[in-house]
Structure formats: C-alpha cells, structure tokens
Design an enzyme around this catalytic site. Structure first.
Site, PDB file in Angstrom:
ATOM      1  N   GLY A 262       0.779  -1.241   0.000  1.00  0.00           N
ATOM      2  CA  GLY A 262       0.000   0.000   0.000  1.00  0.00           C
ATOM      3  C   GLY A 262       0.808   1.286   0.000  1.00  0.00           C
ATOM      4  CB  SER A 263       4.254   2.287  -0.923  1.00  0.00           C
ATOM      5  OG  SER A 263       4.390   1.925  -2.277  1.00  0.00           O
TER       6      SER A 263
ATOM      7  CG  LEU B 126     -10.500  -4.884 -11.817  1.00  0.00           C
ATOM      8  CD1 LEU B 126     -10.443  -3.377 -12.026  1.00  0.00           C
ATOM      9  CD2 LEU B 126     -11.233  -5.232 -10.524  1.00  0.00           C
TER      10      LEU B 126
ATOM     11  CG  HIS C 119       1.873  -2.064 -15.385  1.00  0.00           C
ATOM     12  ND1 HIS C 119       1.479  -3.281 -14.849  1.00  0.00           N
ATOM     13  CD2 HIS C 119       2.875  -2.339 -16.257  1.00  0.00           C
ATOM     14  CE1 HIS C 119       2.218  -4.254 -15.387  1.00  0.00           C
ATOM     15  NE2 HIS C 119       3.068  -3.702 -16.237  1.00  0.00           N
TER      16      HIS C 119
HETATM   17  C1  GRF Z   1       3.416  -1.001  -7.618  1.00  0.00           C
HETATM   18  O1  GRF Z   1       4.695  -1.152  -8.182  1.00  0.00           O
HETATM   19  C2  GRF Z   1       2.374  -0.926  -8.704  1.00  0.00           C
HETATM   20  O2  GRF Z   1       2.820  -0.309  -9.868  1.00  0.00           O
HETATM   21  C3  GRF Z   1       2.102  -2.381  -8.980  1.00  0.00           C
HETATM   22  O3  GRF Z   1       2.147  -2.995  -7.710  1.00  0.00           O
HETATM   23  C4  GRF Z   1       2.986  -2.240  -6.836  1.00  0.00           C
HETATM   24  C5  GRF Z   1       2.171  -1.882  -5.649  1.00  0.00           C
HETATM   25  O4  GRF Z   1       2.952  -1.303  -4.645  1.00  0.00           O
HETATM   26  N1  GRF Z   1       0.860  -2.537  -9.695  1.00  0.00           N
HETATM   27  P1  GRF Z   1       2.274  -0.713  -3.339  1.00  0.00           P
HETATM   28  O5  GRF Z   1       1.396  -1.808  -2.750  1.00  0.00           O
HETATM   29  O6  GRF Z   1       1.469   0.488  -3.727  1.00  0.00           O
HETATM   30  O7  GRF Z   1       3.402  -0.366  -2.428  1.00  0.00           O
END
Ligand code: GRF
Length: 204
Positions: A12-13, A94, A110
């Site tokens: 969830g960063s 989805l 992405h």
């Molecule tokens: C990110 O690199 C995003 O691009 C990909 O999954 C990762 C999620 O990271 N789809 P976080 O959970 O938001 O830290």
C-alpha cells in the site's frame, strides 16, 4: 468532492502517497474506502491508521465466483457513491462486467512503460531480463484489455548497471508515488478527456 475507492493487494505505498496528497489538499478528491483481496494486506492497516474504511473482498480463482465477488465489490462501491476506482497494486484482473460498469472511472498504476511488460506481476524482473536501459511507470485507464487502456501519464527511469529487481522497483516506485496522485488530481478536476487511444490532458 470526488469519492475514490482504492483497490490494493499488498503493502500500500501508493495508497500512502494518495492519502498524503489528500492530507495536504492536493488531491481534490477523498479516499472513502480501501478494498483488498488479502485480509493481511498492509494496505488495510494503512487505511485503518488513516481512518479510512477498509473492506476485504476475496477474489476466488473460478471465473463465476470471481464475477460474483466483483459484483458484490461493485455494489459496495456504488453504495458509497464512489466516482473513481484506483487500482494501486491490485493483483487480480478485473472481470469484464466490472470494467464495463465502471468504464471511464477506473485507473491503474503499472511499473513499466506500457505497452512494454504488460499483464504481469513481474514487470521489473522482465525488464531487467530483457536488458532494457530505460524503464518506468504508467498510469492508465482500465479497459478489458489488461494494461492496454489509454495512457494518462508515464515517467521514465534509467536502468543502472548492477540493478536488481529491488533497486529498479524502488526507483520506479518513487515516480509512481508522484504520478498516481497527480493523475487522480487531474481526473478529479475534469482535466482528462479520452479520445480513442489518447488521453488529452486539458482544462476540463
Ligand atoms: C506497484 O509497483 C504498482 O505499480 C504495482 O504494484 C505495486 C504496488 O505497490 N501494480 P504498493 O502496494 O502500492 O506499495
């Protein structure tokens, strides 16, 4: 104020970056609910720490079950009057019925310069294996074509000698944390218009 749902499966960063932008008033939108398919996802604790409602919505493997789960998820979002769904590290595709219902109202981040390294959970590893010199991240509209929807914004980062998946991912993530809140802000302000494959960024 635009109500946003964030779908997140892991740490969830990106969710944190959205909530921080919201806190300083630069998101022009409010995250009202965080949905995860994994009960242990760190993203759910992030939501609770920030006083945001969190929901667990398991995503079964069987297609019919997955559709039913996403119908329930969709109902929950509609009940909360969500106007934008942000996939921020959601690790499940989805289904068509969900995407059609929310068409034009779902975006995804992405970790590659799409259309390179699409439809994979290992985009950074694949970029390294391919020997690319530049990688990055993309925020795009979600369509039924996985990772193939119109591109809202992209940021490039160099691939440096000695990079491994962790170092490259960290460099890309730093850019994701700026790109995603900015895309939400543009969306919320009505500054994005989709014309065929192109997203025109304008004045609303
Ligand atoms: C990110 O690199 C995003 O691009 C990909 O999954 C990762 C999620 O990271 N789809 P976080 O959970 O938001 O830290």
């Amino acid at each position: 104020m635009l109500k946003v749902a964030v779908l997140a499966s892991g740490r969830g960063s990106n969710l944190v970056s959205l909530l921080e932008s919201e806190k300083v008033g630069s998101l022009d939108a409010k995250v009202v609910v965080v949905v995860s398919n994994h009960p242990q996802a760190r993203a759910l604790s992030v939501a609770r720490e920030h006083g945001v409602e969190s929901l667990i919505c398991p995503q079964p493997w069987r297609q019919e079950d997955r559709e039913a789960a996403q119908t329930a998820m969709s109902d929950a979002l509609q009940e909360r009057e969500v106007g934008l769904v942000v996939c921020a590290g959601f690790d499940r595709v989805l289904v068509g019925s969900f995407v059609r219902l929310w068409e034009g109202k779902i975006i995804n981040v992405h970790p590659s310069l799409l259309p390179a390294f699409a439809n994979t959970l290992h985009a950074q590893e694949e970029a390294l294996s391919h020997g690319v010199k530049v990688s990055g991240c993309t925020v795009h509209m979600v369509t039924e074509d996985v990772d193939g929807g119109p591109i809202i914004s992209q940021a490039a980062v160099p691939v440096l000698p000695g990079d491994d998946a962790a170092s490259l991912s960290a460099r890309i993530l730093e850019r994701e944390h700026r790109l995603l809140p900015e895309a939400v802000r543009l969306y919320a302000g009505g500054h994005l218009r989709v014309e065929g494959r192109t997203v025109v960024v304008g004045e609303g």
